[in-house]
Motif scaffolding. Sequence first.
Motif, mmCIF file in Angstrom:
data_model
loop_
_atom_site.group_PDB
_atom_site.id
_atom_site.type_symbol
_atom_site.label_atom_id
_atom_site.label_comp_id
_atom_site.label_asym_id
_atom_site.label_seq_id
_atom_site.Cartn_x
_atom_site.Cartn_y
_atom_site.Cartn_z
ATOM 1 N N THR A 6 57.492 51.894 -16.541
ATOM 2 C CA THR A 6 58.715 52.355 -15.285
ATOM 3 C C THR A 6 58.592 53.850 -15.578
ATOM 4 O OG1 THR A 6 59.315 50.166 -15.144
ATOM 5 C CG2 THR A 6 60.805 51.920 -14.127
ATOM 6 N N ALA A 7 59.010 54.456 -16.691
ATOM 7 C CA ALA A 7 59.370 55.626 -16.942
ATOM 8 C C ALA A 7 58.116 56.555 -16.878
ATOM 9 C CB ALA A 7 59.959 55.719 -18.408
ATOM 10 N N LYS A 8 57.006 56.047 -16.955
ATOM 11 C CA LYS A 8 55.965 56.661 -16.529
ATOM 12 C C LYS A 8 55.930 57.209 -15.117
ATOM 13 C CE LYS A 8 50.855 57.175 -17.455
ATOM 14 N NZ LYS A 8 49.916 56.770 -17.928
ATOM 15 N N MET A 9 56.010 56.230 -14.439
ATOM 16 C CA MET A 9 55.795 56.019 -12.881
ATOM 17 C C MET A 9 56.941 57.026 -12.469
ATOM 18 S SD MET A 9 54.974 52.003 -12.008
ATOM 19 C CE MET A 9 54.519 52.590 -10.366
ATOM 20 N N VAL A 57 62.174 52.837 -5.777
ATOM 21 C CA VAL A 57 62.127 51.565 -6.831
ATOM 22 C C VAL A 57 62.815 50.492 -5.860
ATOM 23 C CG1 VAL A 57 63.016 50.505 -8.680
ATOM 24 C CG2 VAL A 57 62.613 52.915 -8.795
ATOM 25 N N ALA A 58 61.637 49.305 -5.850
ATOM 26 C CA ALA A 58 62.261 48.030 -5.086
ATOM 27 C C ALA A 58 62.920 47.092 -5.817
ATOM 28 C CB ALA A 58 60.831 47.264 -4.269
ATOM 29 N N CYS A 59 64.109 47.656 -6.343
ATOM 30 C CA CYS A 59 65.179 46.984 -6.972
ATOM 31 C C CYS A 59 66.393 47.455 -6.921
ATOM 32 C CB CYS A 59 64.672 46.460 -8.301
ATOM 33 S SG CYS A 59 65.756 45.685 -9.473
ATOM 34 N N GLN A 60 67.344 46.716 -6.501
ATOM 35 C CA GLN A 60 68.910 47.392 -6.273
ATOM 36 C C GLN A 60 69.602 47.051 -7.394
ATOM 37 O OE1 GLN A 60 69.319 49.314 -3.389
ATOM 38 N NE2 GLN A 60 71.188 50.115 -4.647
ATOM 39 N N GLN A 61 69.326 45.844 -8.172
ATOM 40 C CA GLN A 61 70.067 45.231 -9.190
ATOM 41 C C GLN A 61 70.091 46.245 -10.344
ATOM 42 O OE1 GLN A 61 70.287 40.998 -10.174
ATOM 43 N NE2 GLN A 61 69.756 41.711 -12.360
ATOM 44 N N GLN A 62 69.055 46.970 -10.692
ATOM 45 C CA GLN A 62 69.124 47.546 -11.851
ATOM 46 C C GLN A 62 68.815 49.103 -11.536
ATOM 47 O OE1 GLN A 62 69.304 46.595 -14.787
ATOM 48 N NE2 GLN A 62 69.158 44.414 -14.298
ATOM 49 N N ALA A 63 69.676 49.558 -10.410
ATOM 50 C CA ALA A 63 69.692 50.914 -9.904
ATOM 51 C C ALA A 63 70.128 51.975 -11.168
ATOM 52 C CB ALA A 63 70.326 51.110 -8.609
ATOM 53 N N ARG A 64 71.303 51.446 -11.414
ATOM 54 C CA ARG A 64 72.121 52.375 -12.526
ATOM 55 C C ARG A 64 71.263 52.545 -13.757
ATOM 56 N NH1 ARG A 64 77.843 50.858 -15.659
ATOM 57 N NH2 ARG A 64 77.908 52.781 -16.816
ATOM 58 N N LEU A 65 70.337 51.570 -14.235
ATOM 59 C CA LEU A 65 69.485 51.586 -15.520
ATOM 60 C C LEU A 65 68.478 52.464 -15.131
ATOM 61 C CD1 LEU A 65 68.263 50.864 -18.074
ATOM 62 C CD2 LEU A 65 67.116 48.785 -16.859
ATOM 63 N N PHE A 66 67.728 52.345 -13.854
ATOM 64 C CA PHE A 66 66.674 53.258 -13.443
ATOM 65 C C PHE A 66 67.013 54.629 -13.405
ATOM 66 C CE2 PHE A 66 64.485 49.276 -11.889
ATOM 67 C CZ PHE A 66 64.051 49.040 -12.959
ATOM 68 N N GLU A 111 67.078 60.199 -15.603
ATOM 69 C CA GLU A 111 67.806 61.752 -15.892
ATOM 70 C C GLU A 111 67.367 61.796 -17.367
ATOM 71 O OE1 GLU A 111 72.686 62.604 -16.846
ATOM 72 O OE2 GLU A 111 72.138 61.091 -15.779
ATOM 73 N N GLU A 112 67.273 60.718 -18.106
ATOM 74 C CA GLU A 112 66.931 60.923 -19.559
ATOM 75 C C GLU A 112 65.432 61.493 -19.717
ATOM 76 O OE1 GLU A 112 65.816 57.992 -23.434
ATOM 77 O OE2 GLU A 112 67.078 57.134 -21.925
ATOM 78 N N ILE A 113 64.534 61.408 -18.843
ATOM 79 C CA ILE A 113 63.358 61.907 -19.051
ATOM 80 C C ILE A 113 62.962 63.171 -18.203
ATOM 81 C CG2 ILE A 113 62.143 59.543 -19.538
ATOM 82 C CD1 ILE A 113 61.207 59.295 -16.503
ATOM 83 N N GLY A 114 64.069 63.428 -17.532
ATOM 84 C CA GLY A 114 64.312 64.803 -16.715
ATOM 85 C C GLY A 114 63.376 64.664 -15.238
ATOM 86 N N ALA A 115 63.409 63.464 -14.732
ATOM 87 C CA ALA A 115 62.940 63.100 -13.603
ATOM 88 C C ALA A 115 63.931 63.237 -12.473
ATOM 89 C CB ALA A 115 61.974 61.900 -13.498
#
Length: 652
Positions: free
Chosen positions: A44-47, A56-65, A70-74
Amino acid sequence: MTTKLILCDCLGSQSVDTQGLCEATGFTAGTLMTDACGSQIEQTAKMLSGDGQIMVACQQQARLFTELAEEIGADAPAFVDIRDRAGWTDVGENPQAKMAALLAEAALPVPGEKTIDIASHGTCLVIGGSDAAAQAAQDLSASLAVTLLLPEQTDADPSGDFETIAGKLARAKGSLGQFELRIDRFQQVVAGGRGTPGWTDARDGAASACDIILDLSGDTPLFPAPEKRDGYLRADPGSAPSVAKAVFDASHLVGTFEKPLYVRLEEPLCAHSRAEKPACSKCLDICPTGAITSAGEHVAIDPMICAGCGACSALCPSGAITYDAPPVGTLFNRMHTLASTYRKAGGHAPRLLVHDDDFGADMISLSARHGRGLPADVIPLSVTALAGFGHAEMLAALACGFAQVDVLLSPKTEADVIRKETQLALAVSGKSNLRVLDLADPDALSDTLYGTEVAEPLASPVLPLGSRRQVTRLAAKALQPSADVLPLPDAAPYGAILVDQDACTLCLSCVSLCPSGALGDNPDNPQLRFQEDACLQCGLCNNICPEQAITLQPQLDLTDAAFTQKVVHEEEPFACVECGVLFGVKSTVERITEKLAGNHAMFSSPETIRMIQMCDNCRIQAQYHSADNPFASKERPRVRTSEDYLSKRKDH
């Protein structure tokens, strides 16, 4: 720029057709994952680090993503929920067309929100005489400047961390950061001296201000719709959890906050009143917070008090008030995108479920996780202002190609507005595929939707463009192509007027005050003209008519005749007895002549009676040359010349 999708089947709990979704939406997608937020987080981080817009087709883990990006600078990705709202559905349902529709809608640009800054410095008034109120004041004193208002004087400890006063709060107005208070029987603690502190003498009309009000009195709320008043917190003093939550919320109301400007007001379009005569008051009658007030010929909206329910926008007949967070055109575009993408992805008869961001979203999530979920043909549409989803929006949804439109009520929604707007939409559409769902059980919601017999959608969908009135007319013509005039319920914002020709004197007072220009006259002949498309049914013409000759007729004329002025009453003009110029109304002049001749001191002679039958110019001339001319004066004195001055000097 092409949007790239990150898709996950959530541990195999939903079926996702990656290729089909890309073909229907025009997006690209990587490999379908099954645990994007867990064991496949590195993939996921690579994408997320790729170029372009990532969704991202997921709302539940929006905070995680978001934190991962932010962590990888994207760049932060966009999110859309296709699991609770589509993928988690009953066995045998194929949700791919709905997934494509939801993805396409999520990619639409969202207009920036207009906001205004509100500053709260932390001055807080706690109201109540209970132990709970005193404890709340003590708890808040560590972070806020607190004043405790007691209903009557008691033994007070002046050494506390907050100020104590006594009195009755006679008036409170305003909102977060700008409350204005008036306190009667106001008393303050006298801190000096020995023994039990005393109180100052009571006085009325004490004025004060604060940023936050915590009402623990247990009495009637200080404001209408108290839960929608920013900065006003209220709890039952006998409920410890409620008090604790109110105290916690109050402690966080310090700083600068952004207040959305929910609605926009175009004052010249407002049909509230003219010449101090009342007309439309629909927004005033429905506003739950009291943010709308009368301001002469138009209304005024206090943006600080407005809670953004949208009811005023749905009911405004002229379009003077429009919802602006986001604009209504954005909502029309969303519905069109949902319906058209659903059909492009192979769907046939989509249904629309309109709900709010809180209660409705939770109902759908619970139904999906623990029940049957939504049917594959039911597309959820989340709106910020549920009460703002009025008849124009309902008709636009049907005209876009939805076979059914259901509005799921929320406990905080102005239900009466939605029900009335639904009845109006049903009358315009001539169909029965519009419903208001008042349900609080997720399973009941699913059962209702699965048990609905789906009608055929509009064969040739239309694109809803323009104002709400224009969209209503466009949808009506598409839904009822063979209809000419549609009868509508009372208080509808569309219609004609009926003129009692025996009573009408063509005074044209209605023409001069009509706020929309639907009523007009003819400068060459005594005529009253009417253009139905412009009529707001505000009722001003009915209120202003001195003869009570006008009544309203709610209807919607779908023919081209609605765009042209038609003569609703005309009479023969009167010819001036002096010069022959046409003026006035013959029947009116004759009636006035008959009533005044010989019955009024000013019209006792044939000459004065004849003046009634003259045009303005001839009447002035006749009056000037009459024997009893009120403009006459004494004979002008002779002009003095040099001879007069010289002769006077010779005499001396």
